[in-house]
Design a protein around this motif. Structure first.
Motif, PDB file in Angstrom:
ATOM      1  N   GLN A 148       0.745  -1.161   0.139  1.00 56.11           N
ATOM      2  CA  GLN A 148       0.022  -0.119   0.078  1.00 56.11           C
ATOM      3  C   GLN A 148       0.836   1.224  -0.044  1.00 56.11           C
ATOM      4  O   GLN A 148       2.020   1.118   0.463  1.00 56.11           O
ATOM      5  CB  GLN A 148      -0.830  -0.029   1.173  1.00 56.11           C
ATOM      6  CG  GLN A 148      -1.896  -1.059   1.309  1.00 56.11           C
ATOM      7  CD  GLN A 148      -2.909  -0.883   2.496  1.00 56.11           C
ATOM      8  OE1 GLN A 148      -3.212   0.037   2.961  1.00 56.11           O
ATOM      9  NE2 GLN A 148      -3.310  -2.198   2.878  1.00 56.11           N
ATOM     10  N   SER A 149       0.182   2.321  -0.575  1.00 56.75           N
ATOM     11  CA  SER A 149       0.941   3.708  -0.534  1.00 56.75           C
ATOM     12  C   SER A 149       1.348   3.901   1.101  1.00 56.75           C
ATOM     13  O   SER A 149       0.602   3.819   2.043  1.00 56.75           O
ATOM     14  CB  SER A 149       0.098   4.627  -0.940  1.00 56.75           C
ATOM     15  OG  SER A 149       0.675   5.890  -0.874  1.00 56.75           O
ATOM     16  N   VAL A 157       2.241  -0.768  -6.161  1.00 53.55           N
ATOM     17  CA  VAL A 157       1.814  -0.136  -4.937  1.00 53.55           C
ATOM     18  C   VAL A 157       0.661   0.557  -5.201  1.00 53.55           C
ATOM     19  O   VAL A 157       0.351   1.306  -6.420  1.00 53.55           O
ATOM     20  CB  VAL A 157       3.052   1.183  -4.737  1.00 53.55           C
ATOM     21  CG1 VAL A 157       2.475   1.713  -3.419  1.00 53.55           C
ATOM     22  CG2 VAL A 157       4.171   0.565  -4.526  1.00 53.55           C
ATOM     23  N   SER A 195      -2.835   2.603  -4.419  1.00 55.13           N
ATOM     24  CA  SER A 195      -2.978   4.122  -3.902  1.00 55.13           C
ATOM     25  C   SER A 195      -3.825   3.962  -2.465  1.00 55.13           C
ATOM     26  O   SER A 195      -4.405   2.992  -2.017  1.00 55.13           O
ATOM     27  CB  SER A 195      -3.969   4.714  -4.617  1.00 55.13           C
ATOM     28  OG  SER A 195      -3.352   5.208  -5.926  1.00 55.13           O
ATOM     29  N   LYS A 240       5.292   4.836  -2.869  1.00 54.04           N
ATOM     30  CA  LYS A 240       4.368   5.600  -3.643  1.00 54.04           C
ATOM     31  C   LYS A 240       3.676   4.863  -4.979  1.00 54.04           C
ATOM     32  O   LYS A 240       4.586   4.053  -5.271  1.00 54.04           O
ATOM     33  CB  LYS A 240       5.020   7.161  -4.042  1.00 54.04           C
ATOM     34  CG  LYS A 240       5.457   7.890  -2.895  1.00 54.04           C
ATOM     35  CD  LYS A 240       6.029   8.992  -3.297  1.00 54.04           C
ATOM     36  CE  LYS A 240       6.441   9.988  -2.294  1.00 54.04           C
ATOM     37  NZ  LYS A 240       7.323  11.118  -2.615  1.00 54.04           N
ATOM     38  N   PRO A 241       2.710   5.157  -5.482  1.00 50.89           N
ATOM     39  CA  PRO A 241       2.115   4.492  -6.623  1.00 50.89           C
ATOM     40  C   PRO A 241       3.052   4.709  -7.703  1.00 50.89           C
ATOM     41  O   PRO A 241       3.091   3.617  -8.549  1.00 50.89           O
ATOM     42  CB  PRO A 241       0.902   5.198  -6.775  1.00 50.89           C
ATOM     43  CG  PRO A 241       0.306   5.515  -5.621  1.00 50.89           C
ATOM     44  CD  PRO A 241       1.446   6.158  -4.820  1.00 50.89           C
TER      45      PRO A 241
END
Length: 123
Positions: free
Chosen positions: A13-14, A121, A123, A87-88
């Motif tokens: 996950q972010s 990753v 959001s 981060k995405p």
């Protein structure tokens, strides 16, 4: 020439973390540097981080500075990439590259590449 084994990729996950590992299949290889590259969807391959044979010199892509840490364990002949605060935009296939004949920071040339490990990753 030496096949590299990459591990540690996956889903995060972010804001989460992942740790990538890179090790040669053979017990001993000659290299003056090892790097981690990545290639996101529709993007060119870019160098994320690199480390010399002593571990004293490192290079980081600007966008990962302060978030990613590259390290090595010469006793295990392995290189690691600790990725924090993901981060995405970090989503990509990450490749380990080794077998450098000399160290020249971001312009180092590598002879041996891994098959890549997917980092995704959300959001």
């Amino acid at each position: 020439q030496v096949q590299l084994a990459e591990s540690g990729g996956g889903l995060a996950q972010s804001g989460g973390s992942l740790r990538l590992s890179c090790a040669p299949s053979e017990r001993t290889v000659r290299t003056y540097g090892t790097g981690w590259f990545r290639q996101g969807p529709g993007k060119e391959r870019e160098l994320v981080a690199a480390i010399d044979w002593t571990g004293a010199r490192t290079y980081y892509l600007d966008s990962v500075k302060g978030r990613f840490t590259i390290s090595r364990d010469n006793a295990k002949n392995s290189v690691f990439l600790q990725m924090d605060d993901l981060k995405p935009e970090d989503t990509a296939v990450y490749y380990c590259a080794s077998g450098a004949t000399t160290w020249d920071g971001p312009t180092t040339t590598y002879r041996t590449w891994g098959q890549g490990t997917q980092v995704t990753v959300s959001s």
